[in-house]
Design an enzyme around this catalytic site. Structure first.
Site, PDB file in Angstrom:
ATOM      1  N   VAL A 112      36.283  37.163  40.042  1.00  0.00           N
ATOM      2  CA  VAL A 112      37.163  38.176  39.457  1.00  0.00           C
ATOM      3  C   VAL A 112      37.948  37.578  38.288  1.00  0.00           C
ATOM      4  O   VAL A 112      38.100  38.195  37.224  1.00  0.00           O
ATOM      5  CB  VAL A 112      38.122  38.762  40.516  1.00  0.00           C
ATOM      6  CG1 VAL A 112      39.086  39.767  39.872  1.00  0.00           C
ATOM      7  CG2 VAL A 112      37.328  39.445  41.624  1.00  0.00           C
ATOM      8  N   CYS A 113      38.448  36.371  38.470  1.00  0.00           N
ATOM      9  CA  CYS A 113      39.222  35.704  37.409  1.00  0.00           C
ATOM     10  C   CYS A 113      38.387  35.502  36.148  1.00  0.00           C
ATOM     11  O   CYS A 113      38.887  35.655  35.027  1.00  0.00           O
ATOM     12  CB  CYS A 113      39.739  34.354  37.894  1.00  0.00           C
ATOM     13  SG  CYS A 113      40.798  34.436  39.337  1.00  0.00           S
ATOM     14  N   THR A 114      37.133  35.157  36.328  1.00  0.00           N
ATOM     15  CA  THR A 114      36.250  34.946  35.182  1.00  0.00           C
ATOM     16  C   THR A 114      36.126  36.226  34.362  1.00  0.00           C
ATOM     17  O   THR A 114      36.184  36.194  33.121  1.00  0.00           O
ATOM     18  CB  THR A 114      34.868  34.467  35.661  1.00  0.00           C
ATOM     19  OG1 THR A 114      35.019  33.219  36.342  1.00  0.00           O
ATOM     20  CG2 THR A 114      33.907  34.290  34.498  1.00  0.00           C
TER      21      THR A 114
END
Length: 253
Positions: A82-84
């Protein structure tokens, strides 16, 4: 080089922090995090200052803001799915933020060298090989995470030892270093980059035109005249307006 350092608050009133001592071993915490010492960050409070390493060099946060709007946002960990997608989406929208005089700065509670390796994945996934061009703070000691309360209940209970991942916090800060908006998401839920841009547009319009914005407002839609402005003054300042209720008046800007 500032490199890896420990930060501490010099006073609650000033919300400023100072470097106390260098970190000498990655992953070791050199101070006890005490809830009573955590600054209370509220809307319109001066954002806490800190010094920290980033992927683009060491920063003093107040100097980094330096007359610009700033979006500070945190991530649970490097090389996470998700962070990517989030960091890539903000990077792709950087020209939009630049046009609004907004600086972006991310944070993840891991080291700068690992961030730099992760950036290559972000460029590959979201930027079609284009350069990732805003800094990511290295916060291995969780000092900044503690300072901004960027952890959930479990993380806060573990912050003096154990696994701590930052949640998805967003702080929008104006050029006077005041916090203008705080959004907090659980680690499992990705943010809405369009909402961050929408809020910045609304805040900047409020500051420049003295209006407020209704539900679901986007740039170009009608705005609301604050109740503190009389009808006479509203007519002089805005021209025509629609009066729905004595306290609810719409106009264009």
């Amino acid at each position: 080089m500032i490199s890896k350092q420990i930060l501490s608050c010099s006073s609650f009133a000033s919300r400023r922090c100072i470097v106390k001592a260098p970190l000498t071993q990655v992953g070791v915490r050199f101070r006890t995090f005490n809830a009573a010492e955590q600054p209370r960050i509220r809307i319109n409070s001066i954002v806490p200052n800190f010094k920290a390493p980033t992927t683009l060099g060491d920063i003093d946060f107040h100097e980094f803001i330096s007359g610009s709007w700033t979006v500070l946002f945190s991530h649970p960990a490097d090389f996470t799915p998700v962070c990517t997608t989030e960091l890539g989406a903000f990077a792709a929208l950087k020209p939009e933020f630049d046009a609004r005089n907004v600086k972006l700065i991310g944070l993840s509670a891991e080291g700068v060298e690992k961030h730099k390796a992760w950036v290559k994945d972000i460029e590959d996934v979201s930027l079609e090989g284009k350069e990732f061009s805003y800094p990511i703070i290295g916060d291995e000691s969780r000092e900044v995470a503690f300072l901004f309360d960027m952890v959930d209940e479990e993380g806060f209970n573990n912050i003096n030892g154990g696994l701590v991942q930052t949640i998805r916090s967003v702080f929008i800060i104006d050029p006077s270093k005041k916090v203008r908006l705080i959004m907090t998401y659980p680690a499992s839920t990705g943010r809405n980059s369009a909402e961050v841009l929408r809020v910045i547009d609304a805040l900047q319009l409020t500051d420049s035109k003295g209006v407020v914005t209704p539900i679901d407002w986007t740039s170009g839609k009608d705005v609301i005249i604050p109740p503190t402005v009389s009808d006479e003054d509203a007519k002089a300042k805005f021209g025509e307006f629609r009066k729905i209720k004595p306290y609810l008046r719409f106009t264009k800007v």
